[in-house]
Design a protein around this motif. Structure first.
Motif, PDB file in Angstrom:
ATOM      1  N   GLY A 244       0.790  -1.220   0.000  1.00 19.34           N
ATOM      2  CA  GLY A 244       0.000   0.000   0.000  1.00 19.34           C
ATOM      3  C   GLY A 244       0.824   1.272   0.000  1.00 19.34           C
ATOM      4  N   GLY A 245       2.158   1.167   0.065  1.00 12.52           N
ATOM      5  CA  GLY A 245       3.000   2.346   0.054  1.00 12.52           C
ATOM      6  C   GLY A 245       3.063   3.050   1.405  1.00 12.52           C
ATOM      7  N   ALA A 246       3.529   4.298   1.392  1.00 12.88           N
ATOM      8  CA  ALA A 246       3.708   5.059   2.631  1.00 12.88           C
ATOM      9  C   ALA A 246       3.718   6.541   2.309  1.00 12.88           C
ATOM     10  N   VAL A 247       3.512   7.362   3.351  1.00 19.44           N
ATOM     11  CA  VAL A 247       3.702   8.809   3.254  1.00 19.44           C
ATOM     12  C   VAL A 247       4.842   9.181   4.187  1.00 19.44           C
ATOM     13  N   PHE A 248       5.530  10.310   3.885  1.00 21.67           N
ATOM     14  CA  PHE A 248       6.670  10.678   4.715  1.00 21.67           C
ATOM     15  C   PHE A 248       6.921  12.175   4.632  1.00 21.67           C
ATOM     16  N   ALA A 249       7.619  12.662   5.659  1.00 24.66           N
ATOM     17  CA  ALA A 249       8.091  14.052   5.699  1.00 24.66           C
ATOM     18  C   ALA A 249       9.511  14.029   6.241  1.00 24.66           C
ATOM     19  N   GLY A 337      -1.364  13.726   9.179  1.00 19.95           N
ATOM     20  CA  GLY A 337      -0.819  14.067  10.491  1.00 19.95           C
ATOM     21  C   GLY A 337       0.633  14.475  10.454  1.00 19.95           C
ATOM     22  N   LEU A 338       1.252  14.529   9.257  1.00 23.05           N
ATOM     23  CA  LEU A 338       2.668  14.882   9.138  1.00 23.05           C
ATOM     24  C   LEU A 338       2.882  16.317   8.679  1.00 23.05           C
ATOM     25  N   ALA A 339       1.786  17.049   8.367  1.00 25.75           N
ATOM     26  CA  ALA A 339       1.927  18.403   7.842  1.00 25.75           C
ATOM     27  C   ALA A 339       2.464  19.335   8.911  1.00 25.75           C
ATOM     28  N   ARG A 340       3.297  20.271   8.488  1.00 25.80           N
ATOM     29  CA  ARG A 340       3.851  21.253   9.425  1.00 25.80           C
ATOM     30  C   ARG A 340       2.786  22.230   9.912  1.00 25.80           C
ATOM     31  N   ALA A 341       1.817  22.592   9.040  1.00 30.47           N
ATOM     32  CA  ALA A 341       0.732  23.505   9.424  1.00 30.47           C
ATOM     33  C   ALA A 341      -0.562  22.980   8.824  1.00 30.47           C
ATOM     34  N   LEU A 342      -1.591  22.829   9.645  1.00 30.18           N
ATOM     35  CA  LEU A 342      -2.870  22.314   9.171  1.00 30.18           C
ATOM     36  C   LEU A 342      -3.666  23.420   8.499  1.00 30.18           C
ATOM     37  N   PRO A 343      -4.354  23.129   7.393  1.00 30.28           N
ATOM     38  CA  PRO A 343      -5.195  24.152   6.766  1.00 30.28           C
ATOM     39  C   PRO A 343      -6.425  24.430   7.623  1.00 30.28           C
TER      40      PRO A 343
END
Length: 643
Positions: A244-249, A337-343
């Protein structure tokens, strides 16, 4: 009293001897052996696991010649008497002879690892800090790993040689690029030793006599393995797919150690916060190609293409191997949940409670699914102010119905429209029929119709018979949604959906045929009808396939089906259990593989083919390509939902 055991091997001279011999089985060969060795004595040697008693050779013309114990010999509990029972002593003698011929210093010892004195033979080369183990007894991975660590405590290298191919030879081939084998052949009273080598680029085993091998600082070399070892191949890390892959920062404040075991030429390492699909966030190392632009720390990315987890045996930590990545937009990044600032989120309105459906008085109340957004544990699309396209709404409704199926839950159409918003709100009856036909297309015998899980305020959707007729369900046209025939048919489809989407999936019952009769069959009658239908289908298919031949196809058609099948198989490996219809996808893929097998010129059709093989025999390339393409499209929709 005679000794009737067929003892074929012995040692020469005394009971503690390690000089093995095999008695020739043929009477004429035994006569020649006696003339050449008139004064030798034979013993049931202790190094054979024997009793230490003296043996005599017995000559026969009507059966094989063999050794026999003297009447004065002690009771013998020797386990193995055949030709191979002295192989460890022949290997020991052969290695000692090779060391002497090549002027090398080393020791050769046999090992009892629990089942007898012939479990293994070790060749120790102290100058090279290397040991070779000839493994004769069976060994599993855990025992091999423990033995490998114990042997390598004070050595640089341990080479393993096995008597037969198996999981451990495949393991060594993957680790080192080569694997070594040995075998022994009987020649007169001797067992000749041969060393086999196999490399990852040439899977066939190449054999060489032990006398033609060389013992060097690099161990036991054949002409084939010498080039592999000379290249000093450094084993690659072990790789496991991240389904399923992954997300990263990226985490720019953290640095990668300079001696990282995952450093590889042509790639660079970076520390990042990584969230694989369905898992919590974990900090780890990313292995990225040198020829792509470095990700920026202020953004969140998802993997594009395969992602693999890298580990090294004996090394701490792990790394994620990525070949490509795509930057997420602000809304997508916020959901990870990895974003530096939430919109900023727009103001939301309270969602009304979900109403319950009217129940059949003869049935226990069925649970009604909570609003889709609440059940999923996240805000709905309507709450976020995001308008779904029609295609997105089809995918979303299909997903929610599949989630509701295992628990037998039903969804209220008004609550569904309230939660998802456009384009479901204000949909006309004709539009709703078209929409539900898209949700359940295409109609397959192995896939249930999910629209039966939807309810209106007063009961089943009035448009259900029209949807079924459009899908191609014979006999559904003209019936009322609350008729006994439709209710019975829908109940069976709900049962089929519950079985297919359960975890783990259960056997899916056959679909009911529609009849114009309003009489509802009992469960026992349904089972009898189903059994009769299956029997008729089986015999008809068997008669139709007598002397069957696969439909003619061209090489170009077979190549096209093979390419699309390979692509679908790769996508399935990435998605894994995240693909809700993986069972049907696997059946489609299996049918295509069987079709390719039967379509190959010269293929033999089985006399009593399975149900899947029968379907493959009736199929043609265009039908298979259409099914495979639909499967690939469903996989793309599933993948799109997670990002």
């Amino acid at each position: 009293m005679y000794d009737h055991r067929l003892v074929q091997t012995a040692v020469i001279g005394h009971k503690d001897s390690d000089l093995p011999v095999i008695l020739p089985m043929d009477a004429d060969e035994l006569d020649r052996w006696r003339k050449a060795n008139p004064s030798r004595s034979y013993w049931c040697g202790l190094q054979l696991g024997g009793c230490g008693g003296e043996l005599s050779d017995r000559r026969y013309t009507t059966k094989v010649c063999h050794f026999a114990h003297h009447l004065s010999a002690p009771v013998c509990h020797r386990k193995d008497n055949g030709e191979s029972s002295a192989d460890h002593l022949f290997i020991k003698r052969g290695l000692r002879s090779l060391l002497g011929k090549q002027g090398q210093r080393g020791t050769v010892e046999t090992r009892n690892l629990g089942s007898g004195p012939g479990d293994a033979v070790d060749l120790h080369l102290p100058a090279a800090r290397r040991k070779l183990r000839f493994q004769l007894s069976s060994l599993d991975y855990q025992s091999w790993r423990a033995a490998n660590l114990a042997l390598g405590d004070d050595l640089d290298e341990v080479d393993w040689l096995f008597g037969a191919d198996g999981p451990l030879t495949e393991e060594l081939l993957a680790r080192n690029g080569y694997s070594l084998r040995f075998r022994l052949d009987t020649v007169g009273g001797e067992r000749r030793i041969h060393i086999g080598s196999r490399t990852d680029d040439k899977p066939a085993v190449r054999w060489a006599s032990l006398e033609d091998c060389r013992i060097t600082q690099a161990g036991l070399l054949t002409s084939r393995t010498e080039s592999v070892r000379a290249s000093s191949r450094h084993p690659e890390p072990f790789a496991f797919p991240i389904e399923g892959g992954a997300v990263f920062a990226l985490s720019p404040e953290a640095s990668v150690p300079g001696d990282s075991p995952f450093a590889t030429e042509g790639r660079r390492l970076a520390v990042a916060d990584v969230r694989p699909l369905g898992s919590p966030v974990v900090r780890g190392v990313l292995s990225l190609p040198d020829d792509v632009e470095t990700p920026l720390a202020q953004y969140v990315y998802r993997t594009a293409g395969p992602a693999r987890l890298l580990v090294r045996d004996g090394a701490d930590g792990w790394a994620a191997h990525l070949d490509g990545f795509v930057r997420l937009d602000a809304n997508q990044a916020a959901r990870t949940g990895l974003a530096r600032a939430l919109p900023e989120q727009p103001e939301t309105k309270p969602v009304p409670a979900v109403r319950t459906t009217r129940q059949d008085p003869q049935r226990p109340p069925a649970p009604v699914m909570a609003p889709p957004a609440a059940a999923a544990g996240r805000p709905s699309q309507a709450r976020k102010g995001v308008t779904l396209t029609r295609d997105q709404a089809v995918v979303r409704v299909r997903e929610l119905l599949r989630r509701a199926a295992p628990q037998g839950r039903k969804l209220l159409w008004p609550a569904l429209a309230e939660q998802l918003g456009e384009p479901l709100v204000g949909m006309s009856e004709r539009d709703r029929i078209d929409f539900l036909v898209e949700v359940d297309s295409p109609l397959w015998d192995t896939k249930p119709v999910l629209s039966v899980l939807l309810r209106d305020d007063s009961g089943p959707l009035p448009c259900l018979p029209a949807v079924l007729e459009r899908l191609g369900v014979k006999g559904a046209g003209g019936l009322a949604a609350d008729s006994s025939a439709v209710r019975a048919w829908a109940a069976r489809e709900r049962e089929r959906a519950q079985a297919l989407y359960a975890k783990p999936p259960r056997p899916v019952p056959d679909r009911l045929p529609f009849t114009q009769s309003a009489r509802v069959l009992t469960k026992k009658q349904h089972r009898q009808v189903d059994a009769s239908i299956r029997s008729i289908r089986h015999h008809k298919a068997k008669d139709d396939l007598t002397g069957a031949k696969v439909r003619s196809s061209t090489a170009e058609e077979r190549q096209k089906v093979r390419e699309v099948s390979d692509r679908v198989e790769r996508k399935m490996a990435v998605l894994g259990d995240a693909f809700p219809t993986s069972k049907q996808a696997r059946r489609t893929l299996s049918r295509a593989r069987l079709w390719l097998k039967f379509a190959t010129p010269g293929a033999v059709i089985p006399p009593d083919p399975s149900k899947l093989a029968q379907q493959a025999l009736r199929a043609n390339s265009s039908d298979l390509l259409a099914e495979l393409s639909r499967t690939a499209q469903e996989m793309m929709e599933v993948r799109a939902r997670y990002w």
